[in-house]
Design a protein around this motif. Structure first.
Motif, PDB file in Angstrom:
ATOM      1  N   ARG A 308       0.811  -1.218   0.000  1.00 50.45           N
ATOM      2  CA  ARG A 308       0.000   0.000   0.000  1.00 50.45           C
ATOM      3  C   ARG A 308       0.841   1.262   0.000  1.00 50.45           C
ATOM      4  NH1 ARG A 308      -4.282   1.375   3.762  1.00 50.45           N
ATOM      5  NH2 ARG A 308      -4.815   2.718   2.004  1.00 50.45           N
ATOM      6  N   TRP A 309       2.141   1.137   0.263  1.00 51.00           N
ATOM      7  CA  TRP A 309       2.961   2.340   0.337  1.00 51.00           C
ATOM      8  C   TRP A 309       2.817   3.199  -0.923  1.00 51.00           C
ATOM      9  CZ3 TRP A 309       4.634   5.516   3.616  1.00 51.00           C
ATOM     10  CH2 TRP A 309       5.190   5.143   4.847  1.00 51.00           C
ATOM     11  N   LEU A 313       1.403   7.050  -0.942  1.00 49.46           N
ATOM     12  CA  LEU A 313       2.270   8.179  -1.301  1.00 49.46           C
ATOM     13  C   LEU A 313       1.764   8.904  -2.551  1.00 49.46           C
ATOM     14  CD1 LEU A 313       5.628   6.359  -0.592  1.00 49.46           C
ATOM     15  CD2 LEU A 313       4.785   8.368   0.646  1.00 49.46           C
ATOM     16  N   SER A 314       1.400   8.142  -3.575  1.00 45.71           N
ATOM     17  CA  SER A 314       0.867   8.799  -4.777  1.00 45.71           C
ATOM     18  C   SER A 314      -0.476   9.440  -4.465  1.00 45.71           C
ATOM     19  CB  SER A 314       0.742   7.805  -5.930  1.00 45.71           C
ATOM     20  OG  SER A 314      -0.139   6.744  -5.601  1.00 45.71           O
ATOM     21  N   GLU A 364      -3.500   9.450 -13.390  1.00 45.47           N
ATOM     22  CA  GLU A 364      -3.673   8.075 -13.871  1.00 45.47           C
ATOM     23  C   GLU A 364      -2.855   7.102 -13.030  1.00 45.47           C
ATOM     24  OE1 GLU A 364      -3.169   5.381 -17.953  1.00 45.47           O
ATOM     25  OE2 GLU A 364      -2.847   7.550 -18.012  1.00 45.47           O
ATOM     26  N   SER A 365      -1.593   7.468 -12.738  1.00 42.85           N
ATOM     27  CA  SER A 365      -0.735   6.592 -11.941  1.00 42.85           C
ATOM     28  C   SER A 365      -1.263   6.446 -10.521  1.00 42.85           C
ATOM     29  CB  SER A 365       0.697   7.149 -11.905  1.00 42.85           C
ATOM     30  OG  SER A 365       1.266   7.150 -13.187  1.00 42.85           O
ATOM     31  N   ALA A 366      -1.739   7.556  -9.947  1.00 46.16           N
ATOM     32  CA  ALA A 366      -2.266   7.501  -8.579  1.00 46.16           C
ATOM     33  C   ALA A 366      -3.480   6.585  -8.501  1.00 46.16           C
ATOM     34  CB  ALA A 366      -2.623   8.911  -8.108  1.00 46.16           C
ATOM     35  N   HIS A 367      -4.364   6.689  -9.481  1.00 46.04           N
ATOM     36  CA  HIS A 367      -5.553   5.840  -9.467  1.00 46.04           C
ATOM     37  C   HIS A 367      -5.194   4.375  -9.746  1.00 46.04           C
ATOM     38  CE1 HIS A 367      -7.674   9.679  -9.551  1.00 46.04           C
ATOM     39  NE2 HIS A 367      -8.745   9.012  -9.191  1.00 46.04           N
ATOM     40  N   SER A 368      -4.220   4.146 -10.601  1.00 41.02           N
ATOM     41  CA  SER A 368      -3.784   2.783 -10.876  1.00 41.02           C
ATOM     42  C   SER A 368      -3.190   2.143  -9.624  1.00 41.02           C
ATOM     43  CB  SER A 368      -2.746   2.786 -12.002  1.00 41.02           C
ATOM     44  OG  SER A 368      -2.234   1.488 -12.223  1.00 41.02           O
ATOM     45  N   ALA A 369      -2.380   2.919  -8.883  1.00 41.84           N
ATOM     46  CA  ALA A 369      -1.785   2.389  -7.648  1.00 41.84           C
ATOM     47  C   ALA A 369      -2.857   2.077  -6.615  1.00 41.84           C
ATOM     48  CB  ALA A 369      -0.778   3.394  -7.089  1.00 41.84           C
ATOM     49  N   ALA A 371      -6.069   1.397  -7.200  1.00 37.25           N
ATOM     50  CA  ALA A 371      -6.866   0.254  -7.660  1.00 37.25           C
ATOM     51  C   ALA A 371      -6.130  -1.060  -7.399  1.00 37.25           C
ATOM     52  CB  ALA A 371      -7.183   0.405  -9.145  1.00 37.25           C
ATOM     53  N   THR A 372      -4.832  -1.067  -7.638  1.00 40.51           N
ATOM     54  CA  THR A 372      -4.042  -2.273  -7.387  1.00 40.51           C
ATOM     55  C   THR A 372      -4.018  -2.610  -5.907  1.00 40.51           C
ATOM     56  OG1 THR A 372      -2.636  -1.877  -9.317  1.00 40.51           O
ATOM     57  CG2 THR A 372      -1.744  -3.291  -7.594  1.00 40.51           C
ATOM     58  N   ALA A 373      -3.893  -1.574  -5.063  1.00 37.00           N
ATOM     59  CA  ALA A 373      -3.843  -1.804  -3.619  1.00 37.00           C
ATOM     60  C   ALA A 373      -5.152  -2.393  -3.088  1.00 37.00           C
ATOM     61  CB  ALA A 373      -3.520  -0.492  -2.900  1.00 37.00           C
ATOM     62  N   TRP A 374      -6.274  -1.955  -3.642  1.00 37.07           N
ATOM     63  CA  TRP A 374      -7.577  -2.376  -3.102  1.00 37.07           C
ATOM     64  C   TRP A 374      -8.216  -3.536  -3.874  1.00 37.07           C
ATOM     65  CZ3 TRP A 374      -9.446  -0.860   1.488  1.00 37.07           C
ATOM     66  CH2 TRP A 374      -8.859   0.263   2.083  1.00 37.07           C
TER      67      TRP A 374
END
Length: 382
Positions: A308-309, A313-314, A364-369, A371-374
């Motif tokens: 989740r880091w 952060l993003s 886009e990167s923040a949302h991708s990170a 989505a991957t975390a959750w």
């Protein structure tokens, strides 16, 4: 904990604020700001006292950057890039890794470290590079490529950068290293005078051409496989960068809120509509400093957020930028038509805050990170 006012007192902030409009108007670098900040040890805030610095924590420096950004966002953003490298060096040092000790010692001695990571079209950012890194027999590397948004271009003494070594026996490797300013005199570093932008003009983040620019062996600090991976240097760059960027934009939000309060007081502070607008801005702003502080402390205490880091952060960087943009927009409405003039400080904040979307991680990167975390990683079609 050191109070921000003791390091950045009101009289210093006011001098910096007074100069900010001229640098914005004339598209010039804030040399006097840098001189004053260097004079109070600002470049060595994160350097341990044993090495000649102030020994502050990342949480304390994040607060200072918020405060500096209320006076001059572009000055704060410029200094940010130097502080990123010293923050990474401090983070590694605190974990018993001395690879960047020279950064801490250099910052205490007055060196200015710049950030040469961004490349046009390279959406991988830290995890890939279009710059060629050519190994030399003595362990040095020669870098050839073009870096964009190289903040502190007129004054940096060491350029921290990365490039791709495709000749390595163990497969392609991303190489992190530092190129000294004297490579410019040798003609292997060429800095274009091309910084003429909508906002954040005083950062002078010019394009840097590398033509076989040499990083000496002792300044080659890491060789890692391309792509996401847990190397402490890469994670250090990402974490400190995101938190200090979030700090600058949170400072912009605070200044816009302060200006809106002044404007509302001049009009009618009892007006229900104005009171709602200011309250809405305050509620949005109030959420940001505690989030930045909490993540800075989690880093310092090596809290294990696991995968989740990156989303945390993003996410905090993304929220800081979107919050700042919303607060500035609302402040313009509260202040009224006078804020539309270019000479208005709010007008400058409106232009400066627009730069936030271009810093990694982008939306886009923040949302991708997140989505991957959750939700887990995106499945690859079979």
């Amino acid at each position: 904990m050191t109070e921000p006012e003791t390091i950045l007192p009101p009289d210093l902030l006011e001098r910096i604020r007074e100069r900010a409009s001229a640098h914005d108007r004339e598209n010039t670098f804030p040399a006097a700001d840098l001189d004053e900040l260097r004079g109070i040890g600002y470049l060595a805030l994160l350097v341990p006292e044993a090495l000649g610095g102030r020994g502050l924590s990342l949480a304390e420096v994040a607060l200072l950057q918020q405060r500096l950004a209320t006076a001059a966002p572009a000055t704060a953003l410029a200094i940010n890039m130097h502080l990123v490298w010293t923050g990474v060096a401090r983070q590694l040092s605190d974990r018993g890794i001395d690879d960047l000790r020279f950064v801490l010692e250099g910052a205490a001695a007055g060196e200015v470290f710049a950030f040469g990571i961004s490349e046009a079209g390279n959406d991988l950012v830290l995890f890939g590079s279009d710059t060629a890194a050519e190994p030399r027999p003595d362990g040095a590397y020669a870098f050839t490529g073009t870096k964009i948004f190289t903040t502190l271009s007129p004054v940096w003494t060491q350029l921290g950068l990365h490039g791709l070594d495709t000749r390595s026996a163990d497969g392609p490797r991303i190489v992190y290293a530092f190129v000294p300013r004297d490579e410019e005199a040798a003609g292997r570093v060429r800095i274009r005078d091309d910084w003429d932008t909508l906002g954040m003009r005083a950062t002078q983040s010019r394009t840097t051409e590398l033509h076989g620019a040499v990083a000496p062996p002792e300044r080659v600090v890491r060789r890692v496989a391309p792509g996401p991976q847990p190397d402490p240097l890469v994670f250090g760059i990402f974490s400190v960068f995101e938190l200090l960027i979030a700090s600058v934009y949170t400072g912009i939000a605070r200044r816009a809120l302060d200006l809106a309060v002044l404007a509302a007081a001049r009009k009618d502070s009892q007006n229900p509509r104005l009171r709602w607008q200011v309250a809405d801005m305050a509620i949005a702003y109030d959420a940001m400093p505690p989030q930045i502080d909490a993540l800075c402390r989690d880093l310092a205490h090596e809290v294990d957020h696991g995968g989740r880091w990156f989303s945390l952060l993003s996410g905090v960087k993304h929220r800081a930028v979107t919050t700042a943009k919303a607060v500035v927009d609302e402040a313009l409405v509260v202040a009224g038509g006078s804020s539309f003039f270019a000479r208005s400080e709010l007008s400058r904040l409106y232009r400066d805050v627009a730069a936030g979307v271009f810093h990694p991680s982008d939306p886009e990167s923040a949302h991708s990170a997140a989505a991957t975390a959750w939700l887990g990683p995106l499945e690859t079609p079979s």
